[in-house]
Design a protein around this motif. Structure first.
Motif, PDB file in Angstrom:
ATOM      1  N   SER A 159       0.835  -1.191   0.000  1.00  0.00           N
ATOM      2  CA  SER A 159       0.000   0.000   0.000  1.00  0.00           C
ATOM      3  C   SER A 159       0.879   1.253   0.000  1.00  0.00           C
ATOM      4  CB  SER A 159      -0.944  -0.051   1.213  1.00  0.00           C
ATOM      5  OG  SER A 159      -2.005   0.853   1.075  1.00  0.00           O
ATOM      6  N   ALA A 160       0.742   2.139   0.982  1.00  0.00           N
ATOM      7  CA  ALA A 160       1.633   3.304   1.051  1.00  0.00           C
ATOM      8  C   ALA A 160       3.088   2.866   1.150  1.00  0.00           C
ATOM      9  CB  ALA A 160       1.261   4.179   2.247  1.00  0.00           C
ATOM     10  N   GLY A 161       3.320   1.707   1.739  1.00  0.00           N
ATOM     11  CA  GLY A 161       4.681   1.175   1.803  1.00  0.00           C
ATOM     12  C   GLY A 161       5.221   0.793   0.440  1.00  0.00           C
ATOM     13  N   GLY A 162       4.333   0.500  -0.525  1.00  0.00           N
ATOM     14  CA  GLY A 162       4.792   0.254  -1.891  1.00  0.00           C
ATOM     15  C   GLY A 162       5.428   1.495  -2.475  1.00  0.00           C
ATOM     16  N   HIS A 163       4.816   2.650  -2.202  1.00  0.00           N
ATOM     17  CA  HIS A 163       5.417   3.917  -2.629  1.00  0.00           C
ATOM     18  C   HIS A 163       6.791   4.092  -1.988  1.00  0.00           C
ATOM     19  CE1 HIS A 163       6.106   8.096  -1.009  1.00  0.00           C
ATOM     20  NE2 HIS A 163       6.330   8.272  -2.306  1.00  0.00           N
ATOM     21  N   LEU A 164       6.898   3.849  -0.688  1.00  0.00           N
ATOM     22  CA  LEU A 164       8.159   4.083   0.012  1.00  0.00           C
ATOM     23  C   LEU A 164       9.238   3.086  -0.404  1.00  0.00           C
ATOM     24  CD1 LEU A 164       6.654   4.912   3.519  1.00  0.00           C
ATOM     25  CD2 LEU A 164       7.745   6.524   1.931  1.00  0.00           C
ATOM     26  N   ALA A 165       8.856   1.850  -0.692  1.00  0.00           N
ATOM     27  CA  ALA A 165       9.834   0.860  -1.154  1.00  0.00           C
ATOM     28  C   ALA A 165      10.406   1.262  -2.510  1.00  0.00           C
ATOM     29  CB  ALA A 165       9.186  -0.522  -1.225  1.00  0.00           C
ATOM     30  N   LEU A 166       9.549   1.710  -3.417  1.00  0.00           N
ATOM     31  CA  LEU A 166      10.023   2.165  -4.722  1.00  0.00           C
ATOM     32  C   LEU A 166      10.853   3.438  -4.580  1.00  0.00           C
ATOM     33  CD1 LEU A 166       6.733   1.425  -6.633  1.00  0.00           C
ATOM     34  CD2 LEU A 166       8.963   0.492  -7.288  1.00  0.00           C
ATOM     35  N   TRP A 167      10.448   4.311  -3.682  1.00  0.00           N
ATOM     36  CA  TRP A 167      11.215   5.537  -3.443  1.00  0.00           C
ATOM     37  C   TRP A 167      12.616   5.205  -2.934  1.00  0.00           C
ATOM     38  CZ3 TRP A 167      13.356   7.694   0.997  1.00  0.00           C
ATOM     39  CH2 TRP A 167      13.794   9.022   0.874  1.00  0.00           C
ATOM     40  N   LEU A 168      12.738   4.200  -2.070  1.00  0.00           N
ATOM     41  CA  LEU A 168      14.061   3.781  -1.594  1.00  0.00           C
ATOM     42  C   LEU A 168      14.957   3.379  -2.766  1.00  0.00           C
ATOM     43  CD1 LEU A 168      13.258   1.623   1.573  1.00  0.00           C
ATOM     44  CD2 LEU A 168      14.579   3.756   1.511  1.00  0.00           C
ATOM     45  N   ALA A 169      14.380   2.703  -3.731  1.00  0.00           N
ATOM     46  CA  ALA A 169      15.173   2.258  -4.884  1.00  0.00           C
ATOM     47  C   ALA A 169      15.619   3.415  -5.756  1.00  0.00           C
ATOM     48  CB  ALA A 169      14.371   1.263  -5.717  1.00  0.00           C
TER      49      ALA A 169
END
Length: 306
Positions: A159-169
């Motif tokens: 969910s919102a963590g999907g955004h943050l995981a991609l942002w980390l990359a």
């Protein structure tokens, strides 16, 4: 974790979509016959326990749970990021305990991070992003102690963590003048987004998403000329790492077009982004062991770590 809040969010999103969409009779019948899992369906299960918890800051939320498989290692690692609409009152890292335990059983270490949401002191911009970045980078400091192989790191977010995981990359591509830029971010080799909201500009323009639109402004800040330049993933294209998006076709929280539109933009920017649609799947199934959605996500993680 306030589990009562999560079912309410799901019910509100379902009601909103019911009033705004006009599906065909066939789709309506198919959707009506499908009963998605609720958060209670997940949280009533026996909860596995992490092997250790480490702190990366002084705040009670600046913590990481470490899940270590049996054996000498070094173990490949998943950096795991929970969702909850970027709000701590909705979810914290414990929401991911069940899938973290399942990955540990499969021989994968999990670095399950927490962070201050926009509803906590220090959260929002830049705090939420800095927390996520510091939590990921702290993996280096503890890798030797827990026999973790930081050459094999996959990020997975829900969910919102999907955004943050991609942002980390994509952190290495942050603008030079960004408050979020650091000199040597932890390299992420692959990302798996589970019902994510990676395009913040699209989210802010989509009242039918289950998180609403006001939360985006709280996340990115409003005192800057271009608040999406260093916060929304498409602004960082090309990320240069493979990206798999696993989305439930009957997800009432995250509109399916969020995934299709993101993949189209990423592909146009020469990134490797693949959408994996899972039918008869809502939002909770994405982080529930033994579901078709989680089996697909787990398959992608294990394949990326080979």
């Amino acid at each position: 974790m306030p589990t009562a809040t999560l079912p309410r969010l799901l019910m509100l999103a379902t009601a909103a979509l019911a009033g705004s969409c006009s599906p065909t009779a066939m789709t309506a019948d198919r959707t009506a016959a499908f009963a998605p899992l609720t958060w209670d369906d997940l949280t009533r299960r026996p909860r596995p326990a992490a092997d250790a918890t480490v702190a990366y800051g002084a705040d009670a939320l600046q913590k990481v749970d470490v899940w270590v498989p049996r054996g000498a290692g070094p173990h490949p690692v998943v950096v795991m990021v929970h969702g909850g609409c970027w709000q701590t009152s909705i979810a914290d890292r414990r929401l991911m305990d069940w899938v973290a335990g399942d990955l540990r059983d499969a021989g994968v270490a999990v670095w399950n991070i927490d962070y201050r949401g926009v509803d906590r002191d220090g959260g929002g911009y830049p705090g939420t992003f800095r927390d996520v970045a510091q939590a990921a980078d702290a993996l280096r400091d503890h890798a030797a102690r827990y026999h973790l192989d930081i050459r094999r790191v996959v990020a997975i977010g829900h969910s919102a963590g999907g955004h943050l995981a991609l942002w980390l990359a994509g952190r290495a591509r942050l603008p030079a003048d960004s408050l979020l830029r650091t000199a040597d971010p932890l390299p992420i080799a692959h990302v798996v987004s589970l019902g994510g909201l990676p395009d913040l500009e699209a989210t802010a323009a989509s009242p039918d998403n289950g998180c609403g639109t006001a939360v985006v402004a709280r996340l990115v800040g409003t005192a800057r000329t271009d608040p999406y330049a260093d916060t929304s993933v498409p602004r960082l294209f090309p990320l240069g790492v493979p990206q798999d998006l696993v989305n439930g076709r009957e997800d009432r929280i995250i509109p399916y077009r969020m995934a299709t539109d993101y993949v189209a933009r990423a592909t146009a920017a020469s990134d490797r982004a693949t959408l994996h649609r899972v039918d008869r799947t809502g939002h909770v199934e994405l982080v529930t062991p033994d579901t078709a959605a989680w089996r697909e996500a787990k398959r992608l993680v294990l394949a990326a770590l080979r």
